[in-house]
Write an enzyme that holds these catalytic residues in place. Structure first.
Site, short mmCIF file in Angstrom:
data_model
loop_
_atom_site.label_atom_id
_atom_site.label_comp_id
_atom_site.label_asym_id
_atom_site.label_seq_id
_atom_site.Cartn_x
_atom_site.Cartn_y
_atom_site.Cartn_z
N CYS A 186 40.83 42.58 40.90
CA CYS A 186 41.87 43.40 40.17
C CYS A 186 42.52 44.56 41.07
CB CYS A 186 41.70 43.75 38.76
SG CYS A 186 42.79 44.61 37.74
N ASP A 234 48.82 34.42 35.80
CA ASP A 234 48.73 35.90 36.17
C ASP A 234 49.86 36.03 36.95
OD1 ASP A 234 47.89 38.39 37.03
OD2 ASP A 234 46.33 37.76 38.33
N HIS A 265 43.77 36.07 34.52
CA HIS A 265 43.53 37.41 35.43
C HIS A 265 42.22 38.04 35.09
CE1 HIS A 265 44.55 41.18 37.71
NE2 HIS A 265 43.68 41.60 36.96
#
Length: 301
Positions: A186, A234, A265
């Site tokens: 991330c 995502d 995600h």
């Protein structure tokens, strides 16, 4: 409360959690939206519990494992916050200099999941170092909500400089062979891309998990081999890939990219219902092979 399986959770809920986790909506709005879901058998409590981390689920390698040694180490960061600190994990038995991997957390500080990732790497024969961006304000506070708020208040440029300093510290560590990889998730995926672009002299291989690329003025500087891991569900991150891919191809960067079908995600994070065991294991196997090839020159066993 029984943990929900990913297939029991509506896609809307995953999307809203992603917005909440990245600061696009506040907690009250997130919970209000979850409460609006008229899904039979799914309470607000069960949805909230499933979407937020339970770090007791994330320990794959114990900090007491006899094959590794874990400790916290500080490093200087003159262009950042002055000083940083990270979680350094090494194999217990070291007979030669080893390749190193910088492990970069999400947008909430050095939580137990990321520390476990560092331990996993050390158990595979790497020197692993996971810096905590929140060290200047006291370190990861023990919960993600506070961690996320703390990281949001820090100067982004100084955080980036702290990670450059951490990369420099690790690459030049006495135990390493001078080869440095970076893996991040991330926000850490972004930092992996950023380091490959902003400090190409330091990075020998990068593995961003669902991370956005560095700024346009930097991305052209990527030189190291890069393995990009994407979740299918995502859109925010995936929409940035075509332009990034075009730059990598124009500059003849050695890259591989994978999209894992049906995943969300954060699918590698085994502390929430976004975790996809099959995809996470495959992505991690590819990560280890990639690092072994580009940092050690052979398959490590």
């Amino acid at each position: 409360m029984k943990q929900l399986e990913p297939q029991q959770i509506p896609q809307q809920a995953f999307d809203w959690y992603d917005e909440y986790a990245h600061g696009d909506i506040d907690r009250r709005t997130f919970l209000s939206r979850l409460a609006s879901l008229s899904v039979v058998g799914l309470s607000l409590g069960s949805l909230t519990s499933a979407l937020t981390p339970n770090y007791a689920l994330a320990e794959q390698v114990s900090f007491n494992d006899e094959k590794i040694k874990a400790q916290y180490q500080e490093f200087l960061s003159p262009a950042g916050h002055g000083k940083g600190r990270g979680y350094l994990v090494t194999p217990t038995q070291i007979n030669k200099k080893l390749p190193a991997v910088l492990v970069v957390h999400e947008n909430r500080g050095l939580n137990p999941y990321i520390e476990d990732v560092a331990r996993r790497l050390a158990k595979e024969g790497f020197i692993a170092f996971a810096p905590d961006a929140l060290f200047p304000v006291g370190g990861y506070p023990g919960n993600d909500d506070d961690g996320r708020a703390m990281q949001k208040e820090l100067d982004r440029n100084k955080i980036e400089q702290d990670f450059i300093a951490a990369a420099n510290y690790l690459k030049n560590h006495d135990l390493t062979n001078g080869k440095l990889g970076v893996v991040g998730f991330c926000f850490g995926g972004y930092i992996s891309n950023f380091l490959a672009a902003a400090a190409p002299q330091l990075i020998d291989a990068a593995v961003p998990f669902y991370g956005t690329p560095a700024n346009d003025d930097l991305v052209k500087n990527v030189k190291a081999p890069i393995l990009l891991q994407f979740a299918e569900q995502d859109k925010r991150v995936n929409d940035t890939w075509p332009q990034y891919k075009a730059v990598l191809e124009a500059n003849r960067v050695n890259y591989q990219s994978y999209v894992y079908p049906g995943t969300q995600h954060g699918f590698h994070n085994d502390s929430t219902s976004r975790y996809d065991a099959q995809a996470a294991e495959l992505a991690w196997e590819r990560t280890l092979v990639f690092f072994a090839r580009h940092l050690a020159g052979h398959n490590m066993g």
